[in-house]
Design a protein around this motif. Structure first.
Motif, PDB file in Angstrom:
ATOM      1  N   ARG A 143      -4.967  17.486   6.582  1.00 34.62           N
ATOM      2  CA  ARG A 143      -4.332  16.762   7.688  1.00 34.62           C
ATOM      3  C   ARG A 143      -3.039  17.413   8.152  1.00 34.62           C
ATOM      4  NH1 ARG A 143      -6.182  12.655  11.070  1.00 34.62           N
ATOM      5  NH2 ARG A 143      -7.498  11.202   9.946  1.00 34.62           N
ATOM      6  N   ASP A 147      -7.519  17.733  11.774  1.00 39.66           N
ATOM      7  CA  ASP A 147      -8.211  16.837  10.843  1.00 39.66           C
ATOM      8  C   ASP A 147      -9.494  17.546  10.419  1.00 39.66           C
ATOM      9  OD1 ASP A 147      -9.482  14.876   9.436  1.00 39.66           O
ATOM     10  OD2 ASP A 147      -9.687  13.478  11.118  1.00 39.66           O
ATOM     11  N   ARG A 279       0.926   8.416   4.955  1.00 39.84           N
ATOM     12  CA  ARG A 279      -0.089   8.047   5.945  1.00 39.84           C
ATOM     13  C   ARG A 279      -1.489   8.470   5.480  1.00 39.84           C
ATOM     14  NH1 ARG A 279       1.875   7.421  11.337  1.00 39.84           N
ATOM     15  NH2 ARG A 279      -0.320   7.165  11.914  1.00 39.84           N
ATOM     16  N   GLU A 283      -4.760   6.129   4.424  1.00 35.84           N
ATOM     17  CA  GLU A 283      -6.081   6.255   5.018  1.00 35.84           C
ATOM     18  C   GLU A 283      -7.175   6.180   3.971  1.00 35.84           C
ATOM     19  OE1 GLU A 283      -6.810   8.793   9.042  1.00 35.84           O
ATOM     20  OE2 GLU A 283      -6.626   9.879   7.162  1.00 35.84           O
ATOM     21  N   ARG A 284      -6.864   6.627   2.764  1.00 39.47           N
ATOM     22  CA  ARG A 284      -7.892   6.735   1.731  1.00 39.47           C
ATOM     23  C   ARG A 284      -8.017   5.480   0.885  1.00 39.47           C
ATOM     24  NH1 ARG A 284      -6.169  11.817  -1.461  1.00 39.47           N
ATOM     25  NH2 ARG A 284      -8.271  11.769  -2.315  1.00 39.47           N
TER      26      ARG A 284
END
Length: 288
Positions: A143, A147, A279, A283-284
């Motif tokens: 990232r 992406d 961030r 997301e994970r």
């Protein structure tokens, strides 16, 4: 891609044309010359070889050029270290066999993947293979700019992304410099691995689809930027001036390089890199 002989010819002509005879103290400046740069006889004289022999080398008609002559030509043409290595690689008779896309060199060792995982959350990192293919990365490395998980596997390549992805010019505010580095690195790799199928495919596609790449490639520049600072304007956290290091892996890893990114302690980039890590980690995390 052209044969090694054709590449030698193009390279020597380009480097000869790039030199300023006045700067070298040679008579007859540009206004007296039909072509830009040095004449063949001037290069031959500076290298201490006959004009006929230099002409045969430049035309790709001189097999098994000795290391001594190659060194003399490198001095005469004021080649950089990377350019001299490129010329020697092209002239070498001990080239590697052509390598196809599925050949060894695209598989990243489990131990290297373990290292990528261990650095995750703090150090963006990725493994780059031949032709600038992006072979593996940790979550933060995937990232740091593009992406990578959302990029099709056959497009995960630094050169293809820089020249063909519209987002590249926003991500890299100094796009021209980044593009120049990409071309120089691909040129150096093509000298190390003549006939490599993946390098040929990447270069061929870019020659077809990118006029800017075509112009830069035809200039015959050779360079490998293995460390430095890369400026990225990330869509999540803004501009970052990231320090990068490119580290060659073990010989059995077949031309793979570990690339890491970091930031000076206390810098704005360090703060933004930590925010990006948060961030990415968020997301994970599975939704409750």
């Amino acid at each position: 891609m052209p044969s090694a002989e054709a590449e030698i010819s193009s390279f020597l002509k380009a480097r000869r044309a790039a030199l300023d005879p006045d700067a070298l103290g040679l008579p007859g400046g540009l206004h007296r010359r039909r072509v830009r740069g040095l004449r063949r006889e001037e290069v031959a004289g500076l290298a201490g070889i006959s004009v006929d022999y230099y002409t045969r080398i430049e035309q790709g008609r001189a097999p098994a050029v000795s290391d001594g002559v190659l060194d003399a030509l490198a001095g005469a043409l004021r080649l950089t270290g990377g350019e001299a290595t490129y010329l020697r690689n092209l002239a070498s008779r001990g080239r590697r066999a052509p390598t196809g896309p599925g050949a060894p060199g695209r598989t990243v060792r489990p131990e290297v993947r373990q290292l990528l995982h261990a650095m995750d959350g703090a150090v963006p990192a990725m493994v780059v293979g031949r032709g600038l293919d992006l072979l593996a990365w940790n979550a933060l490395g995937g990232r740091i700019a593009f992406d990578l998980e959302s990029v099709a596997p056959d497009r995960r390549n630094s050169a293809l992304l820089v020249f063909l992805d519209p987002a590249a010019r926003t991500l890299h505010p100094d796009w021209e410099r980044v593009a120049e580095q990409v071309v120089g690195t691909l040129r150096a790799e093509s000298g190390r691995c003549p006939g490599d199928a993946r390098i040929a495919a990447v270069v061929g596609e870019l020659l077809d689809r990118s006029p800017e790449f075509r112009t830069a490639w035809e200039a015959q520049a050779v360079s490998e930027c293995r460390y430095g600072v890369k400026r990225i304007v990330h869509p999540w956290v803004g501009a970052m001036d990231l320090t990068f290091e490119s580290l060659r892996l073990a010989a059995e890893d077949d031309d793979q390089t570990l690339v890491t990114y970091s930031a000076p302690e206390g810098s704005r980039t360090e703060t933004r890199l930590r925010e990006l890590a948060r961030r990415v980690a968020g997301e994970r995390v599975p939704a409750a």
